[in-house]
Design an enzyme around this catalytic site. Structure first.
Site, PDB file in Angstrom:
ATOM      1  N   SER A   8       0.849  -1.196   0.000  1.00  0.00           N
ATOM      2  CA  SER A   8       0.000   0.000   0.000  1.00  0.00           C
ATOM      3  C   SER A   8       0.879   1.237   0.000  1.00  0.00           C
ATOM      4  O   SER A   8       1.665   1.450   0.929  1.00  0.00           O
ATOM      5  CB  SER A   8      -0.902   0.013   1.232  1.00  0.00           C
ATOM      6  N   HIS A  31      -1.230  -1.168  -4.218  1.00  0.00           N
ATOM      7  CA  HIS A  31      -2.509  -0.834  -3.587  1.00  0.00           C
ATOM      8  C   HIS A  31      -2.562   0.682  -3.374  1.00  0.00           C
ATOM      9  O   HIS A  31      -1.703   1.241  -2.686  1.00  0.00           O
ATOM     10  CB  HIS A  31      -2.617  -1.605  -2.272  1.00  0.00           C
ATOM     11  N   ASP A  33      -4.708   3.776  -1.968  1.00  0.00           N
ATOM     12  CA  ASP A  33      -5.812   4.129  -1.073  1.00  0.00           C
ATOM     13  C   ASP A  33      -6.335   5.526  -1.387  1.00  0.00           C
ATOM     14  O   ASP A  33      -5.641   6.516  -1.187  1.00  0.00           O
ATOM     15  CB  ASP A  33      -5.339   4.075   0.384  1.00  0.00           C
ATOM     16  N   MET A  35      -8.932   8.328  -0.377  1.00  0.00           N
ATOM     17  CA  MET A  35      -9.770   8.734   0.767  1.00  0.00           C
ATOM     18  C   MET A  35     -10.270  10.155   0.546  1.00  0.00           C
ATOM     19  O   MET A  35      -9.507  11.017   0.103  1.00  0.00           O
ATOM     20  CB  MET A  35      -8.964   8.683   2.060  1.00  0.00           C
ATOM     21  N   HIS A  64      -8.282   1.222  -3.965  1.00  0.00           N
ATOM     22  CA  HIS A  64      -9.213   1.000  -2.859  1.00  0.00           C
ATOM     23  C   HIS A  64      -9.884   2.333  -2.565  1.00  0.00           C
ATOM     24  O   HIS A  64      -9.263   3.230  -1.987  1.00  0.00           O
ATOM     25  CB  HIS A  64      -8.414   0.469  -1.653  1.00  0.00           C
ATOM     26  N   MET A  66     -12.049   4.611  -0.593  1.00  0.00           N
ATOM     27  CA  MET A  66     -12.722   4.869   0.687  1.00  0.00           C
ATOM     28  C   MET A  66     -13.390   6.226   0.555  1.00  0.00           C
ATOM     29  O   MET A  66     -12.955   7.230   1.142  1.00  0.00           O
ATOM     30  CB  MET A  66     -11.696   4.826   1.825  1.00  0.00           C
ATOM     31  N   MET A 135     -11.745  -5.678   5.491  1.00  0.00           N
ATOM     32  CA  MET A 135     -10.891  -4.757   6.241  1.00  0.00           C
ATOM     33  C   MET A 135     -10.578  -5.366   7.604  1.00  0.00           C
ATOM     34  O   MET A 135     -11.486  -5.801   8.317  1.00  0.00           O
ATOM     35  CB  MET A 135     -11.586  -3.409   6.440  1.00  0.00           C
ATOM     36  N   PHE A 141      -6.443   4.920   8.064  1.00  0.00           N
ATOM     37  CA  PHE A 141      -5.041   5.184   8.385  1.00  0.00           C
ATOM     38  C   PHE A 141      -4.204   3.912   8.295  1.00  0.00           C
ATOM     39  O   PHE A 141      -4.705   2.816   8.586  1.00  0.00           O
ATOM     40  CB  PHE A 141      -4.915   5.762   9.804  1.00  0.00           C
ATOM     41  N   ASP A 173      -6.769  -6.270   4.366  1.00  0.00           N
ATOM     42  CA  ASP A 173      -6.108  -4.962   4.365  1.00  0.00           C
ATOM     43  C   ASP A 173      -6.207  -4.365   5.762  1.00  0.00           C
ATOM     44  O   ASP A 173      -7.305  -4.159   6.278  1.00  0.00           O
ATOM     45  CB  ASP A 173      -6.820  -4.076   3.324  1.00  0.00           C
ATOM     46  N   GLY A 174      -5.031  -4.077   6.341  1.00  0.00           N
ATOM     47  CA  GLY A 174      -4.973  -3.420   7.646  1.00  0.00           C
ATOM     48  C   GLY A 174      -4.222  -4.252   8.660  1.00  0.00           C
ATOM     49  O   GLY A 174      -4.685  -5.325   9.044  1.00  0.00           O
ATOM     50  N   GLY A 175      -3.056  -3.762   9.052  1.00  0.00           N
ATOM     51  CA  GLY A 175      -2.278  -4.455  10.075  1.00  0.00           C
ATOM     52  C   GLY A 175      -1.690  -5.789   9.622  1.00  0.00           C
ATOM     53  O   GLY A 175      -1.321  -6.613  10.456  1.00  0.00           O
ATOM     54  N   GLY A 195       1.037  -2.057   4.106  1.00  0.00           N
ATOM     55  CA  GLY A 195       1.575  -0.710   3.969  1.00  0.00           C
ATOM     56  C   GLY A 195       2.820  -0.535   4.806  1.00  0.00           C
ATOM     57  O   GLY A 195       3.941  -0.619   4.302  1.00  0.00           O
TER      58      GLY A 195
END
Ligand code: DX5
Ligand code: ZN
Length: 228
Positions: A8, A31, A33, A35, A64, A66, A135, A141, A173-175, A195
């Site tokens: 990301s 990826h 993002d 936003m 992606h 958002m 997610m 973030f 996606d995330g962590g 990311g």
């Protein structure tokens, strides 16, 4: 389907995006993002940046979105050069029509679920999609802690995909990092966004290779599916 690793660029240096894209040549997708400061409390980039990035890299772009009103904006990201476009179901007025429009324009259509959105109401929509994004943090973030309470949802989604014999990719996606990617693969994910775990590493390319090796090993050990 083989494991895919999608760095990301949210955690990259936005002033040097072309170079940052080249720093992860081994990535399957980049990826991106998007936003809008309405759907999520953060603002990143839009169509002009995606257009420039698509020209600057040979790696396909996984956008992606958002954003509010993806029904209106998502098709423009296909025109800008994205090969995959993900909209959030919480924001879409007509997800089936939108997925069909993204596909008709020539990109892969993907739908995202925030952590509190269940998969079950969307079982009948799955054949309309090329990828489903679960997610594993609240969107907005980078660098947040992985929500391991999402693992059962990943598992249930994989079961639905297998039950219907779909070729749908399952993205998380995330962590996602060295400490969480194996649990995700074991639960049934096959596309991994990372990311901070990639761009926060000393050598991003090496981080991509290491994450891939971990995900492949965990997938080989996993009990889900029969075609991996
Ligand atoms: C967060 C974004 C993610 C973000 C992930 O809302 O959708 O793609 O970049 O960052 P990490 O991998 O650091 O959690
Ligand atoms: Zn993302």
């Amino acid at each position: 389907m083989a494991v895919q690793i999608n760095p990301s660029i949210l955690s990259a240096d936005f002033a040097r995006l072309a170079e940052e894209a080249k720093a992860v040549r081994g990535a399957d997708w980049l990826h991106v993002d998007v936003m809008d400061n309405h759907f999520v409390p953060n603002l990143t980039l839009g169509v002009p940046v995606v257009e420039s990035l698509a020209r600057a890299t040979g790696t396909p772009l996984d956008c992606h979105l958002m954003i509010e009103d993806p029904d209106r904006w998502a098709p423009q990201y296909v025109e800008a050069g994205a090969s995959s476009v993900t909209f959030h179901v919480e924001a879409a007025a007509a997800p089936v029509r939108l997925a069909r429009e993204i596909r008709a324009k020539g990109a892969r259509a993907s739908m995202a679920l925030k952590p509190a959105t269940p998969i079950e109401p969307f079982e009948d929509l799955l054949p309309e999609l090329d990828m489903l994004l679960i997610m594993t943090v609240e969107p907005g973030f980078g660098g947040q802690a992985f929500l391991d309470l999402m693992l059962p949802k990943i598992r249930r989604t994989r079961e639905l995909i297998d039950k219907h014999g779909l070729q749908l990719w399952l993205q998380v996606d995330g962590g996602v990092s060295a400490s969480t990617i194996e649990q995700c693969a074991d639960a049934g994910a096959d596309v991994f966004v990372a990311g901070s775990a990639v761009y926060g590493a000393k050598d991003p390319e090496e981080a991509v290779d290491a994450l891939r090796a971990q995900a492949e090993a965990a997938t080989a050990r996993a009990s889900w599916g029969c075609n991996h």
